[in-house]
Design a protein around this motif. Structure first.
Motif, PDB file in Angstrom:
ATOM      1  N   UNK A   9       0.787  -1.220   0.000  1.00 16.11           N
ATOM      2  CA  UNK A   9       0.000   0.000   0.000  1.00 16.11           C
ATOM      3  C   UNK A   9       0.822   1.275   0.000  1.00 16.11           C
ATOM      4  N   UNK A  10       2.080   1.168  -0.376  1.00 15.29           N
ATOM      5  CA  UNK A  10       3.000   2.320  -0.412  1.00 15.29           C
ATOM      6  C   UNK A  10       3.030   3.078   0.911  1.00 15.29           C
ATOM      7  N   UNK A  11       2.943   2.368   2.014  1.00 16.75           N
ATOM      8  CA  UNK A  11       2.928   3.033   3.320  1.00 16.75           C
ATOM      9  C   UNK A  11       4.262   3.672   3.672  1.00 16.75           C
ATOM     10  N   UNK A  12       5.331   3.228   3.060  1.00 12.26           N
ATOM     11  CA  UNK A  12       6.638   3.812   3.350  1.00 12.26           C
ATOM     12  C   UNK A  12       6.773   5.249   2.899  1.00 12.26           C
ATOM     13  N   UNK A  13       6.039   5.624   1.849  1.00  9.81           N
ATOM     14  CA  UNK A  13       6.127   6.998   1.348  1.00  9.81           C
ATOM     15  C   UNK A  13       4.770   7.678   1.248  1.00  9.81           C
ATOM     16  N   UNK A  14       3.782   7.142   1.950  1.00 11.91           N
ATOM     17  CA  UNK A  14       2.439   7.727   1.924  1.00 11.91           C
ATOM     18  C   UNK A  14       2.431   9.086   2.631  1.00 11.91           C
ATOM     19  N   UNK A  15       1.633  10.029   2.121  1.00 15.90           N
ATOM     20  CA  UNK A  15       1.491  11.306   2.837  1.00 15.90           C
ATOM     21  C   UNK A  15       0.849  11.060   4.206  1.00 15.90           C
ATOM     22  N   UNK A  16       1.302  11.772   5.208  1.00 16.78           N
ATOM     23  CA  UNK A  16       0.790  11.531   6.565  1.00 16.78           C
ATOM     24  C   UNK A  16      -0.688  11.849   6.694  1.00 16.78           C
ATOM     25  N   UNK A  17      -1.218  12.683   5.822  1.00 15.74           N
ATOM     26  CA  UNK A  17      -2.648  13.006   5.893  1.00 15.74           C
ATOM     27  C   UNK A  17      -3.522  11.818   5.518  1.00 15.74           C
ATOM     28  N   UNK A  18      -2.959  10.788   4.908  1.00 19.40           N
ATOM     29  CA  UNK A  18      -3.729   9.611   4.524  1.00 19.40           C
ATOM     30  C   UNK A  18      -3.605   8.474   5.534  1.00 19.40           C
ATOM     31  N   UNK A  71      -3.473   6.920   9.705  1.00 16.42           N
ATOM     32  CA  UNK A  71      -3.911   7.172  11.076  1.00 16.42           C
ATOM     33  C   UNK A  71      -2.684   7.318  11.976  1.00 16.42           C
ATOM     34  N   UNK A  72      -2.893   7.614  13.241  1.00 17.99           N
ATOM     35  CA  UNK A  72      -1.768   7.899  14.151  1.00 17.99           C
ATOM     36  C   UNK A  72      -0.806   6.725  14.262  1.00 17.99           C
ATOM     37  N   UNK A  73      -1.337   5.516  14.354  1.00 16.54           N
ATOM     38  CA  UNK A  73      -0.496   4.330  14.494  1.00 16.54           C
ATOM     39  C   UNK A  73       0.359   4.137  13.242  1.00 16.54           C
ATOM     40  N   UNK A  74      -0.254   4.333  12.060  1.00 13.86           N
ATOM     41  CA  UNK A  74       0.492   4.188  10.816  1.00 13.86           C
ATOM     42  C   UNK A  74       1.551   5.274  10.668  1.00 13.86           C
ATOM     43  N   UNK A  75       1.259   6.480  11.131  1.00 13.79           N
ATOM     44  CA  UNK A  75       2.251   7.559  11.088  1.00 13.79           C
ATOM     45  C   UNK A  75       3.442   7.207  11.977  1.00 13.79           C
ATOM     46  N   UNK A  76       3.174   6.655  13.163  1.00  7.63           N
ATOM     47  CA  UNK A  76       4.269   6.246  14.053  1.00  7.63           C
ATOM     48  C   UNK A  76       5.119   5.165  13.404  1.00  7.63           C
ATOM     49  N   UNK A  77       4.472   4.186  12.804  1.00 12.80           N
ATOM     50  CA  UNK A  77       5.218   3.123  12.125  1.00 12.80           C
ATOM     51  C   UNK A  77       6.039   3.690  10.969  1.00 12.80           C
ATOM     52  N   UNK A  78       5.434   4.562  10.187  1.00  7.92           N
ATOM     53  CA  UNK A  78       6.128   5.166   9.058  1.00  7.92           C
ATOM     54  C   UNK A  78       7.338   5.966   9.523  1.00  7.92           C
ATOM     55  N   UNK A  79       7.167   6.748  10.578  1.00 11.47           N
ATOM     56  CA  UNK A  79       8.281   7.549  11.088  1.00 11.47           C
ATOM     57  C   UNK A  79       9.414   6.665  11.596  1.00 11.47           C
ATOM     58  N   UNK A  80       9.064   5.587  12.295  1.00 10.08           N
ATOM     59  CA  UNK A  80      10.093   4.662  12.790  1.00 10.08           C
ATOM     60  C   UNK A  80      10.831   4.008  11.623  1.00 10.08           C
ATOM     61  N   UNK A  81      10.088   3.595  10.590  1.00 11.55           N
ATOM     62  CA  UNK A  81      10.714   2.955   9.428  1.00 11.55           C
ATOM     63  C   UNK A  81      11.584   3.948   8.665  1.00 11.55           C
ATOM     64  N   UNK A  82      11.119   5.185   8.544  1.00  8.89           N
ATOM     65  CA  UNK A  82      11.922   6.201   7.858  1.00  8.89           C
ATOM     66  C   UNK A  82      13.192   6.527   8.636  1.00  8.89           C
ATOM     67  N   UNK A  83      13.084   6.560   9.947  1.00 16.01           N
ATOM     68  CA  UNK A  83      14.265   6.808  10.773  1.00 16.01           C
ATOM     69  C   UNK A  83      15.287   5.688  10.587  1.00 16.01           C
ATOM     70  N   UNK A  84      14.802   4.454  10.590  1.00 16.41           N
ATOM     71  CA  UNK A  84      15.699   3.320  10.356  1.00 16.41           C
ATOM     72  C   UNK A  84      16.292   3.389   8.953  1.00 16.41           C
ATOM     73  N   UNK A  85      15.487   3.784   7.975  1.00 19.57           N
ATOM     74  CA  UNK A  85      15.977   3.913   6.603  1.00 19.57           C
ATOM     75  C   UNK A  85      17.078   4.951   6.477  1.00 19.57           C
ATOM     76  N   UNK A  86      16.922   6.067   7.187  1.00 16.54           N
ATOM     77  CA  UNK A  86      17.966   7.097   7.160  1.00 16.54           C
ATOM     78  C   UNK A  86      19.253   6.572   7.788  1.00 16.54           C
ATOM     79  N   UNK A  87      19.133   5.871   8.891  1.00 20.19           N
ATOM     80  CA  UNK A  87      20.320   5.301   9.544  1.00 20.19           C
ATOM     81  C   UNK A  87      20.999   4.290   8.631  1.00 20.19           C
ATOM     82  N   UNK A  88      20.214   3.434   7.993  1.00 26.84           N
ATOM     83  CA  UNK A  88      20.762   2.445   7.061  1.00 26.84           C
ATOM     84  C   UNK A  88      21.479   3.154   5.912  1.00 26.84           C
TER      85      UNK A  88
END
Length: 182
Positions: free
Chosen positions: A88-97, A99-116
Motif C-alpha cells: 500500500x505504499x505506506x513507506x512513502x504515503x502522505x501523513x494526511x492519509x 492514522x496515528x499508528x500508521x504515522x508512528x510506524x512510518x516515522x520509525x521505518x523512515x528513521x531506520x531507513x535514514x540510519x541504514x
C-alpha cells in the motif's frame, strides 16, 4: 479564505495523487498481500540488492561487468513495484492519509531507513576516497564501481522503509477484503 503556502499546495497535490494511485492500484495482487508473501518480496528485493552490490564489486575488476547491471535492474523494478503495491505504499504515503499508528510506524521505518542509508553509503565513499589515492591508472574502474556501489546503497536506504513496513505489518483484516468485494 486563508492563503496557502507552496508546501501546503504540494502536500495537498501529493495526497490527491496518492489517493488516486491507491484507488487505481489498491486491488491489484490480492493474493500477495499476506505477511508471508510480502516477506518473500522483501527477501527477493534483498537478494537483488546483493546482486547489485556484487556487480559493483565486479566492475572494479572486469571491464565487461557493467553489462550485469541490466539484469539487476530487470529484477529490481518488478519486485519493487510489486512490493509497493502489496504494502500500500505506506513507506512513502502522505501523513494526511494515515492514522496515528500508521504515522508512528512510518516515522520509525523512515528513521531506520535514514540510519541504514548513512551507514551503507559510507562504505563506497571510503572505497572512492582510498581507491582514488591508490589508483594507478584504474581511475575509471574505481569511479564506475564506486558509482554503482553508491547508487545501490542509496537504493537500499530508500527502499528500506517500505521493506521494514512490509516485513513487520500484520496480515490484512479479512473483513476489509469482504467489504471491497461487496
Amino acid at each position: 479564505m486563508a492563503e496557502t503556502t507552496i508546501i501546503e499546495r504540494y502536500q495537498a497535490r501529493r495526497t490527491r495523487r496518492f489517493l488516486a494511485h491507491s484507488e487505481k492500484w489498491g486491488r491489484m495482487l490480492p493474493g500477495w498481500r499476506s505477511r508471508r508473501r510480502r516477506r518473500a518480496l522483501v527477501l527477493a528485493l534483498g537478494a537483488t540488492f546483493v546482486f547489485m552490490l556484487g556487480v559493483g564489486v565486479l566492475c572494479h575488476f572486469f571491464d565487461r561487468a557493467p553489462i550485469l547491471w541490466l539484469p539487476a535492474c530487470l529484477l529490481f523494478f518488478p519486485i519493487w513495484t510489486s512490493l509497493q503495491i502489496v504494502s500500500g505504499r505506506l513507506g512513502d504515503a502522505p501523513t494526511t492519509t494515515l492514522d496515528e499508528w500508521e504515522v508512528q510506524q512510518q516515522n520509525a521505518a523512515r528513521s531506520a531507513g535514514l540510519t541504514i542509508t548513512q551507514f551503507l553509503v559510507m562504505i563506497p565513499v571510503f572505497y572512492l576516497i582510498v581507491g582514488s589515492v591508490l589508483a594507478d591508472g584504474d581511475g575509471a574502474r574505481i569511479a564506475y564501481a564506486g558509482g554503482l556501489l553508491t547508487l545501490t546503497t542509496l537504493m537500499i536506504g530508500g527502499c528500506s522503509p517500505a521493506m521494514i513496513l512490509a516485513w513487520t505489518r500484520p496480515d490484512p483484516d479479512p473483513e476489509d477484503h469482504a467489504e471491497e468485494a461487496a
